[in-house]
Scaffold this motif. Structure first.
Motif, PDB file in Angstrom:
ATOM      1  N   VAL A   1       0.839  -1.200   0.000  1.00 26.38           N
ATOM      2  CA  VAL A   1       0.000   0.000   0.000  1.00 26.38           C
ATOM      3  C   VAL A   1       0.875   1.252   0.000  1.00 26.38           C
ATOM      4  CG1 VAL A   1      -1.622   1.357   1.372  1.00 26.38           C
ATOM      5  CG2 VAL A   1      -2.025  -1.073   1.033  1.00 26.38           C
ATOM      6  N   VAL A   2       1.925   1.226   0.796  1.00 20.56           N
ATOM      7  CA  VAL A   2       2.851   2.369   0.831  1.00 20.56           C
ATOM      8  C   VAL A   2       3.530   2.547  -0.521  1.00 20.56           C
ATOM      9  CG1 VAL A   2       4.937   3.280   1.906  1.00 20.56           C
ATOM     10  CG2 VAL A   2       3.204   2.151   3.307  1.00 20.56           C
ATOM     11  N   LEU A   3       3.984   1.458  -1.117  1.00 21.38           N
ATOM     12  CA  LEU A   3       4.662   1.551  -2.410  1.00 21.38           C
ATOM     13  C   LEU A   3       3.722   2.011  -3.525  1.00 21.38           C
ATOM     14  CD1 LEU A   3       6.869  -1.686  -2.415  1.00 21.38           C
ATOM     15  CD2 LEU A   3       7.565   0.654  -1.875  1.00 21.38           C
ATOM     16  N   ALA A   4       2.445   1.675  -3.419  1.00 22.88           N
ATOM     17  CA  ALA A   4       1.483   2.019  -4.472  1.00 22.88           C
ATOM     18  C   ALA A   4       0.938   3.429  -4.347  1.00 22.88           C
ATOM     19  CB  ALA A   4       0.326   1.017  -4.455  1.00 22.88           C
ATOM     20  N   MET A   5       1.166   4.103  -3.228  1.00 21.23           N
ATOM     21  CA  MET A   5       0.596   5.424  -3.017  1.00 21.23           C
ATOM     22  C   MET A   5       0.918   6.428  -4.111  1.00 21.23           C
ATOM     23  SD  MET A   5       0.926   5.918   1.129  1.00 21.23           S
ATOM     24  CE  MET A   5       0.774   7.689   0.958  1.00 21.23           C
ATOM     25  N   PRO A   6       2.160   6.543  -4.593  1.00 19.80           N
ATOM     26  CA  PRO A   6       2.418   7.529  -5.658  1.00 19.80           C
ATOM     27  C   PRO A   6       1.617   7.267  -6.931  1.00 19.80           C
ATOM     28  CG  PRO A   6       4.474   6.754  -4.683  1.00 19.80           C
ATOM     29  CD  PRO A   6       3.399   5.860  -4.178  1.00 19.80           C
ATOM     30  N   PHE A   7       1.487   5.995  -7.320  1.00 20.92           N
ATOM     31  CA  PHE A   7       0.771   5.665  -8.554  1.00 20.92           C
ATOM     32  C   PHE A   7      -0.737   5.849  -8.389  1.00 20.92           C
ATOM     33  CE2 PHE A   7       4.513   2.941  -7.955  1.00 20.92           C
ATOM     34  CZ  PHE A   7       5.310   3.430  -8.986  1.00 20.92           C
ATOM     35  N   VAL A   8      -1.259   5.460  -7.229  1.00 20.45           N
ATOM     36  CA  VAL A   8      -2.688   5.644  -6.971  1.00 20.45           C
ATOM     37  C   VAL A   8      -3.027   7.128  -6.923  1.00 20.45           C
ATOM     38  CG1 VAL A   8      -4.543   5.245  -5.302  1.00 20.45           C
ATOM     39  CG2 VAL A   8      -2.876   3.441  -5.769  1.00 20.45           C
TER      40      VAL A   8
ATOM     41  N   LEU B   1      -2.412  -0.255 -11.963  1.00 22.59           N
ATOM     42  CA  LEU B   1      -1.030   0.028 -11.582  1.00 22.59           C
ATOM     43  C   LEU B   1      -0.657  -0.704 -10.290  1.00 22.59           C
ATOM     44  CD1 LEU B   1      -0.887   3.866 -12.346  1.00 22.59           C
ATOM     45  CD2 LEU B   1       0.186   2.024 -13.652  1.00 22.59           C
ATOM     46  N   THR B   2      -1.598  -0.773  -9.359  1.00 24.95           N
ATOM     47  CA  THR B   2      -1.328  -1.459  -8.097  1.00 24.95           C
ATOM     48  C   THR B   2      -1.167  -2.957  -8.314  1.00 24.95           C
ATOM     49  OG1 THR B   2      -2.627   0.231  -6.934  1.00 24.95           O
ATOM     50  CG2 THR B   2      -2.172  -1.822  -5.753  1.00 24.95           C
ATOM     51  N   VAL B   3      -2.036  -3.552  -9.130  1.00 29.42           N
ATOM     52  CA  VAL B   3      -1.928  -4.988  -9.416  1.00 29.42           C
ATOM     53  C   VAL B   3      -0.609  -5.294 -10.112  1.00 29.42           C
ATOM     54  CG1 VAL B   3      -2.909  -6.877 -10.769  1.00 29.42           C
ATOM     55  CG2 VAL B   3      -4.411  -5.386  -9.457  1.00 29.42           C
ATOM     56  N   ALA B   4      -0.232  -4.458 -11.076  1.00 28.31           N
ATOM     57  CA  ALA B   4       1.044  -4.672 -11.771  1.00 28.31           C
ATOM     58  C   ALA B   4       2.217  -4.560 -10.806  1.00 28.31           C
ATOM     59  CB  ALA B   4       1.191  -3.655 -12.904  1.00 28.31           C
TER      60      ALA B   4
ATOM     61  N   LEU C   1       3.271 -11.105 -18.795  1.00 26.47           N
ATOM     62  CA  LEU C   1       3.370  -9.872 -19.574  1.00 26.47           C
ATOM     63  C   LEU C   1       2.171  -9.715 -20.499  1.00 26.47           C
ATOM     64  CD1 LEU C   1       5.085  -7.411 -20.325  1.00 26.47           C
ATOM     65  CD2 LEU C   1       6.239  -8.829 -22.029  1.00 26.47           C
ATOM     66  N   LEU C   2       1.735 -10.795 -21.127  1.00 30.83           N
ATOM     67  CA  LEU C   2       0.561 -10.732 -21.999  1.00 30.83           C
ATOM     68  C   LEU C   2      -0.702 -10.397 -21.208  1.00 30.83           C
ATOM     69  CD1 LEU C   2       1.196 -13.804 -24.355  1.00 30.83           C
ATOM     70  CD2 LEU C   2       1.559 -11.378 -24.840  1.00 30.83           C
ATOM     71  N   VAL C   3      -0.831 -10.948 -20.010  1.00 26.61           N
ATOM     72  CA  VAL C   3      -1.990 -10.633 -19.168  1.00 26.61           C
ATOM     73  C   VAL C   3      -1.987  -9.157 -18.786  1.00 26.61           C
ATOM     74  CG1 VAL C   3      -3.032 -11.054 -16.915  1.00 26.61           C
ATOM     75  CG2 VAL C   3      -2.263 -12.976 -18.295  1.00 26.61           C
ATOM     76  N   THR C   4      -0.803  -8.614 -18.472  1.00 23.03           N
ATOM     77  CA  THR C   4      -0.704  -7.194 -18.139  1.00 23.03           C
ATOM     78  C   THR C   4      -1.107  -6.329 -19.317  1.00 23.03           C
ATOM     79  OG1 THR C   4       1.105  -7.691 -16.616  1.00 23.03           O
ATOM     80  CG2 THR C   4       0.848  -5.414 -17.294  1.00 23.03           C
ATOM     81  N   TRP C   5      -0.630  -6.655 -20.501  1.00 28.61           N
ATOM     82  CA  TRP C   5      -1.041  -5.917 -21.701  1.00 28.61           C
ATOM     83  C   TRP C   5      -2.538  -6.018 -21.925  1.00 28.61           C
ATOM     84  CZ3 TRP C   5       3.287  -7.346 -25.777  1.00 28.61           C
ATOM     85  CH2 TRP C   5       4.445  -6.665 -25.436  1.00 28.61           C
ATOM     86  N   GLY C   6      -3.093  -7.206 -21.703  1.00 27.84           N
ATOM     87  CA  GLY C   6      -4.531  -7.382 -21.876  1.00 27.84           C
ATOM     88  C   GLY C   6      -5.332  -6.502 -20.935  1.00 27.84           C
TER      89      GLY C   6
END
Length: 288
Positions: free
Chosen positions: A166-173, A222-225, A265-270
């Motif tokens: 959660v801390v790491l994802a804060m900038p992207f969220v 972005l958080t899931v990635a 990687l393909l799932v992320t692109w999808g």
């Protein structure tokens, strides 16, 4: 009727069109170089993963679901990603709506706080987390605080990873939600809903969330990635997640590990294409 004669291009028009043609050629050249930069390594990975004993085979792809440890590690990472998305949105969305509506002077402060995880190296963060967790058996053994620390480190569901993610994802969220909030007039929408008698929780769920649907989806993506690709913290804390499992099998089954990486990687692109499609559909419906 008066017929219009075709005009002959002058030297000035030809000279003005020449830079545009050269600019277009440069754009295509840059796109071609970037395409080679991205797709050549991926193509090499796919070629490596489908060759076995001089023959082409897809068994390293079809055997991914039944690979030892895959289901457990991937399922744990998906659960961690879902919990991280929920906690990050519960923390950031009401805060940003409150700042936008009631406390606009704190916008710079909130933005600075959300950028702090980018300034702190993950290795330093995980060392600090390990030091704090080590206090439980040494100083708080037999107390409820020690039990809480032990529960955070449960291998089946390590909540400590959720809190760190959660801390790491804060900038992207923050960036994703801020872009959505700036594109709409939340003040007018929320005031209209409040005048109609809606409570603040209902305003958030029934008004803010639908309006910021694309921004919320971008933040969740972005958080899931981030969670599905994070290796350092999970490895140093001793938990097996999807990235650590890939590294573990890379020594004994390198082609399988490459196959799993290509599929992820393909799932992320999808997912990215799905979000873009939903955004275009919404823009098309909103256009009068």
């Amino acid at each position: 009727m008066t017929a219009t004669l075709p005009t002959t291009p002058t030297a000035e028009t030809v000279a003005a069109a020449a830079p545009r043609r050269r600019g277009g050629a440069w754009r295509w050249a840059v796109l071609a170089v970037l395409g080679l930069y991205f797709f050549v390594p991926i193509a090499a990975s796919v070629w490596f993963s489908i060759r076995s004993n001089g023959e082409l085979t897809a068994r390293f792809y079809t055997g991914v679901p039944t690979a030892p440890g895959f289901a457990e590690a991937f399922g744990r990472s998906l659960l961690l990603a879902a919990l991280t998305v929920v906690l990050a949105l519960l923390l950031m969305l009401p805060t940003m709506v409150l700042v936008d509506l009631r406390l606009p002077r704190l916008r710079a402060t909130v933005e600075l706080l959300t950028l702090l995880p980018l300034m702190l190296p993950p290795i330093a963060l995980v060392v600090g987390v390990r030091s704090v967790l080590a206090w439980a058996p040494d100083y708080f053994y037999g107390t409820p605080l020690a039990e809480a620390f032990f529960a955070l480190q449960e291998p089946a569901l390590p909540w400590i990873l959720v809190l760190v993610y959660v801390v790491l994802a804060m900038p992207f969220v923050y960036r994703a939600l801020d872009a959505g909030i700036r594109s709409v007039d939340l003040r007018t929408l929320t005031e209209a809903a409040r005048n109609l008698g809606a409570s603040w929780p209902r305003v958030l769920i029934g008004v803010v969330l639908p309006v910021l649907r694309t921004a919320v989806l971008n933040a969740a993506f972005l958080t899931v990635a981030l969670v599905l690709g994070e290796f350092t913290i999970a490895s140093l804390l001793g938990f097996q997640t999807f990235p650590t499992w890939i590294v573990e099998i890379s020594g004994s089954q390198p082609q399988l590990s490459v196959s799993v990486s290509v599929l992820s990687l393909l799932v992320t692109w999808g997912l990215l294409l799905l979000i873009s499609t939903l955004d275009r559909r919404r823009a098309g419906k909103d256009t009068p």
